[in-house]
Design a protein around this motif. Structure first.
Motif, PDB file in Angstrom:
ATOM      1  N   PRO A  29     -13.015 -12.361 -13.679  1.00  0.00           N
ATOM      2  CA  PRO A  29     -12.953 -10.790 -13.700  1.00  0.00           C
ATOM      3  C   PRO A  29     -12.639 -10.124 -12.486  1.00  0.00           C
ATOM      4  N   GLU A  30     -12.785 -10.838 -11.484  1.00  0.00           N
ATOM      5  CA  GLU A  30     -12.669 -10.574  -9.868  1.00  0.00           C
ATOM      6  C   GLU A  30     -11.005 -10.091  -8.957  1.00  0.00           C
ATOM      7  N   CYS A  31     -11.332 -11.780  -9.507  1.00  0.00           N
ATOM      8  CA  CYS A  31      -9.912 -12.154  -8.513  1.00  0.00           C
ATOM      9  C   CYS A  31     -10.323 -11.744  -7.164  1.00  0.00           C
ATOM     10  N   PHE A  32     -10.714 -12.612  -6.129  1.00  0.00           N
ATOM     11  CA  PHE A  32     -11.433 -12.041  -5.220  1.00  0.00           C
ATOM     12  C   PHE A  32     -11.318 -10.382  -4.684  1.00  0.00           C
ATOM     13  N   GLY A  33     -11.649 -10.087  -5.540  1.00  0.00           N
ATOM     14  CA  GLY A  33     -12.208  -8.553  -5.813  1.00  0.00           C
ATOM     15  C   GLY A  33     -11.127  -7.501  -5.098  1.00  0.00           C
ATOM     16  N   ALA A  34      -9.644  -8.359  -5.617  1.00  0.00           N
ATOM     17  CA  ALA A  34      -8.650  -7.090  -5.220  1.00  0.00           C
ATOM     18  C   ALA A  34      -7.908  -6.505  -5.978  1.00  0.00           C
ATOM     19  N   LYS A  35      -8.679  -6.370  -7.582  1.00  0.00           N
ATOM     20  CA  LYS A  35      -7.707  -5.759  -8.629  1.00  0.00           C
ATOM     21  C   LYS A  35      -8.029  -4.128  -9.204  1.00  0.00           C
ATOM     22  N   GLN A  36      -8.216  -3.911  -7.929  1.00  0.00           N
ATOM     23  CA  GLN A  36      -9.431  -2.927  -8.027  1.00  0.00           C
ATOM     24  C   GLN A  36      -7.291  -1.857  -7.819  1.00  0.00           C
ATOM     25  N   ILE A  37      -7.016  -0.753  -8.017  1.00  0.00           N
ATOM     26  CA  ILE A  37      -6.670   0.365  -7.743  1.00  0.00           C
ATOM     27  C   ILE A  37      -6.330   0.471  -6.206  1.00  0.00           C
ATOM     28  N   ILE A  38      -5.147   0.844  -5.514  1.00  0.00           N
ATOM     29  CA  ILE A  38      -4.983   0.883  -4.673  1.00  0.00           C
ATOM     30  C   ILE A  38      -4.916   2.435  -4.287  1.00  0.00           C
ATOM     31  N   ASN A  39      -5.496   2.779  -3.347  1.00  0.00           N
ATOM     32  CA  ASN A  39      -5.115   4.710  -2.983  1.00  0.00           C
ATOM     33  C   ASN A  39      -4.551   4.423  -1.416  1.00  0.00           C
ATOM     34  N   THR A  40      -4.167   5.721  -1.262  1.00  0.00           N
ATOM     35  CA  THR A  40      -3.482   5.675   0.370  1.00  0.00           C
ATOM     36  C   THR A  40      -4.165   5.586   1.523  1.00  0.00           C
ATOM     37  N   GLY A  41      -5.512   5.546   1.540  1.00  0.00           N
ATOM     38  CA  GLY A  41      -6.367   5.208   2.506  1.00  0.00           C
ATOM     39  C   GLY A  41      -5.889   3.747   2.751  1.00  0.00           C
ATOM     40  N   GLU A  42      -5.819   2.960   1.801  1.00  0.00           N
ATOM     41  CA  GLU A  42      -6.216   1.662   2.269  1.00  0.00           C
ATOM     42  C   GLU A  42      -4.084   1.531   2.836  1.00  0.00           C
ATOM     43  N   VAL A  43      -3.516   1.951   2.202  1.00  0.00           N
ATOM     44  CA  VAL A  43      -1.682   2.222   2.348  1.00  0.00           C
ATOM     45  C   VAL A  43      -1.399   2.280   3.963  1.00  0.00           C
ATOM     46  N   TYR A 123      -2.216  -5.818   1.144  1.00  0.00           N
ATOM     47  CA  TYR A 123      -0.341  -6.822   1.364  1.00  0.00           C
ATOM     48  C   TYR A 123      -0.061  -6.040  -0.034  1.00  0.00           C
ATOM     49  N   LYS A 124      -0.664  -5.754  -1.010  1.00  0.00           N
ATOM     50  CA  LYS A 124      -0.091  -5.197  -1.674  1.00  0.00           C
ATOM     51  C   LYS A 124      -0.184  -3.620  -1.443  1.00  0.00           C
ATOM     52  N   ALA A 125      -0.849  -3.536  -0.542  1.00  0.00           N
ATOM     53  CA  ALA A 125      -0.227  -1.731  -0.232  1.00  0.00           C
ATOM     54  C   ALA A 125       0.445  -1.375   0.733  1.00  0.00           C
ATOM     55  N   THR A 126       0.465  -3.189   1.621  1.00  0.00           N
ATOM     56  CA  THR A 126       2.150  -2.677   2.513  1.00  0.00           C
ATOM     57  C   THR A 126       3.145  -2.724   1.637  1.00  0.00           C
ATOM     58  N   GLN A 127       3.345  -3.241   0.838  1.00  0.00           N
ATOM     59  CA  GLN A 127       4.090  -3.564  -0.567  1.00  0.00           C
ATOM     60  C   GLN A 127       4.613  -2.809  -1.045  1.00  0.00           C
ATOM     61  N   MET A 128       3.737  -1.861  -1.536  1.00  0.00           N
ATOM     62  CA  MET A 128       3.599  -0.375  -2.247  1.00  0.00           C
ATOM     63  C   MET A 128       3.932   0.397  -1.080  1.00  0.00           C
ATOM     64  N   LEU A 129       3.945   1.099   0.289  1.00  0.00           N
ATOM     65  CA  LEU A 129       4.378   1.977   1.526  1.00  0.00           C
ATOM     66  C   LEU A 129       5.924   1.449   1.155  1.00  0.00           C
ATOM     67  N   HIS A 130       6.368   0.431   1.210  1.00  0.00           N
ATOM     68  CA  HIS A 130       8.108  -0.192   1.360  1.00  0.00           C
ATOM     69  C   HIS A 130       8.458   0.447   0.754  1.00  0.00           C
ATOM     70  N   ARG A 131       8.126   0.284  -1.059  1.00  0.00           N
ATOM     71  CA  ARG A 131       8.998   0.431  -2.220  1.00  0.00           C
ATOM     72  C   ARG A 131       9.126   2.061  -2.148  1.00  0.00           C
ATOM     73  N   LEU A 132       7.906   2.495  -1.906  1.00  0.00           N
ATOM     74  CA  LEU A 132       7.697   4.200  -1.361  1.00  0.00           C
ATOM     75  C   LEU A 132       8.942   4.454  -0.650  1.00  0.00           C
ATOM     76  N   SER A 133       9.286   4.049   0.396  1.00  0.00           N
ATOM     77  CA  SER A 133      10.095   4.287   1.494  1.00  0.00           C
ATOM     78  C   SER A 133      11.388   3.874   1.100  1.00  0.00           C
ATOM     79  N   SER A 134      11.789   2.721   0.862  1.00  0.00           N
ATOM     80  CA  SER A 134      12.676   2.350   0.047  1.00  0.00           C
ATOM     81  C   SER A 134      12.902   3.001  -0.386  1.00  0.00           C
TER      82      SER A 134
END
Length: 434
Positions: A29-43, A123-134
């Protein structure tokens, strides 16, 4: 039991769906607590997470530079690779590690006190940032920056439900046991596709066998146009000083304009920024005075804090710029290099603990392969995945100066959004370029 840790170099957006070997079991259920939706602050905070990447990149560059003929070399060689690519793939290994192996990876990657949950989210926030920028920059046709990470597992491996869910874009199953040759071709095809054809046949025949259980791969690609392009008609043969006793000719690209320029007395170097269109990414060049072993002296003093301070202390000036037109291709095996940096456990079949990937024992890394390509021309650059006591002026220049790279220099393609070194190299010898 062999595991191949593989890298290509250039940049790309992750793709592919995970296939869980435990489809009938409910995911943790938790998976390191890393499954929540990533928000802009975390980017935004992702940049803080990658703060140690610059120190990791510089330390790795120093080792690679020394391995490719540092101060003792009678025939200086050019060096080029993607430290961010290496960092990204090792970060995936960190996510699958546990115990002392996790601690060892965290120390080498300069993750500080960051826990695994925060690391995955950043890591996931950075991936999202690069996808949006790309996506935005492809629309405006300013540059193409992409990166992809993959963890290819043998279909018999009992994977953690948590890993297959949290890293659903990165995990993919293959039949290494019965179809090792086909698997190798598929991975090479993936790398070739993600690097836009710049890296072909990345893994050699025999790299994957029936004993292979996992291949951890990163592919990176960058292509950008200079914000201020060089005019081809101004490119001309110019003498390049390889050493005080050896010279050769290069095709030198010239232009005059306004560029951010600075000096670092600590690094004994002049510094120039050449931004790409959009200014999210720039090339920075560290040019020490032309004295013997100057790059070695620069590298002996270079670290993340000194570099960042030097980059902050630059200003715009009218300046004449001259940069060689060149292409560098480099292939390297980095397991020994990383061991010299203190990363021992993942390469040891007894010490390696990768149980956050799989409950099956004995998972360890056998090789770490890396290949990189960079090409500079008048339009821009395309990249697929250094003792003299000299007083330098630190006050604002009052007249036009020159920044002519006619002797060895260090260059890096720098991500201004996340403050990280995407690619890094040393241009020392035009005769060793492709």
């Amino acid at each position: 039991m062999r595991i191949l840790l593989a890298f290509a170099t250039l940049w790309v957006a992750a793709s592919g769906m995970a296939i869980s070997t435990n489809e009938t079991e409910a995911p943790e259920p938790e998976c390191f607590g890393a499954k929540q939706i990533i928000n802009t602050g975390e980017v935004t905070s992702a940049a803080e997470f990658y703060a140690g990447e610059v120190d990791f990149s510089i330390d790795l560059f120093k080792k690679v530079y020394a391995d490719n003929g540092g101060i003792k070399s009678k025939k200086p060689q050019n060096v080029f690779f993607s430290p961010f690519s290496v960092h990204s793939a090792l970060l995936l290994a960190y996510f699958g590690s546990a115990g002392e192996t996790q601690k060892n990876l965290g120390e080498v990657l300069r993750l500080g006190e960051t826990d695994k949950a925060t690391a995955i989210r950043s890591y996931k926030a950075t991936q999202m940032l690069h996808r949006l920028s790309s996506a935005a920059n492809l629309t405006s046709k300013s540059y193409d920056l992409e990166l992809a990470n993959k963890v290819f597992f043998d279909s018999t491996e009992p994977l953690s439900n948590c890993i297959t869910e949290v890293l659903s874009e990165e995990v993919e199953e293959m039949d290494f046991l019965k179809k090792s040759s086909e698997s190798l071709n598929m991975i090479n095809g993936w790398v070739n596709d993600k690097t836009k054809g710049k890296i072909e046949n990345f893994l050699e025949e025999g790299s994957i066998t029936s004993e292979t259980r996992m291949v951890l791969a990163n592919a990176a690609y960058f292509k950008g146009d200079w914000q201020s392009q060089f005019k081809p008609e101004r490119t001309k043969p110019t003498i390049f000083h390889i050493s005080p006793s050896e010279q050769t000719f290069v095709k030198m690209m010239y232009q005059k304009g306004q560029f951010r320029h600075g000096v670092s007395e600590e690094l004994m170097s002049y510094i120039l920024e050449l931004p790409y269109v959009g200014e999210d990414i720039s090339m920075f060049i560290l040019l020490p005075p032309f004295v013997e072993n100057a790059l070695d002296e620069v590298l002996s003093k270079l670290n993340g804090s000194i570099l960042k301070e030097a980059l902050r202390s630059m200003w715009k000036v009218d300046i004449e710029v001259g940069i060689p037109k060149f292409k560098i291709e480099a292939s390297m095996e980095l397991s020994k290099t990383l061991k010299n940096m203190g990363l021992e456990s993942i390469f040891d079949p007894i010490l390696a603990n990768m149980t956050d990937f799989s409950s099956s024992p004995g998972l360890y890394f056998d090789e770490l392969k890396h290949k990189a390509v960079v090409e500079l021309n008048e339009e821009g650059s395309e990249a697929a995945a250094a003792t003299a006591l000299i007083a330098l002026r630190s006050s604002r220049p009052l007249e036009r100066e020159k920044f002519i790279c006619n002797h060895p220099f260090i260059f890096m393609i720098y991500d201004n959004m996340v403050d990280s070194i995407l690619f890094m190299g040393a241009y020392r010898n035009p005769k060793s370029s492709v």
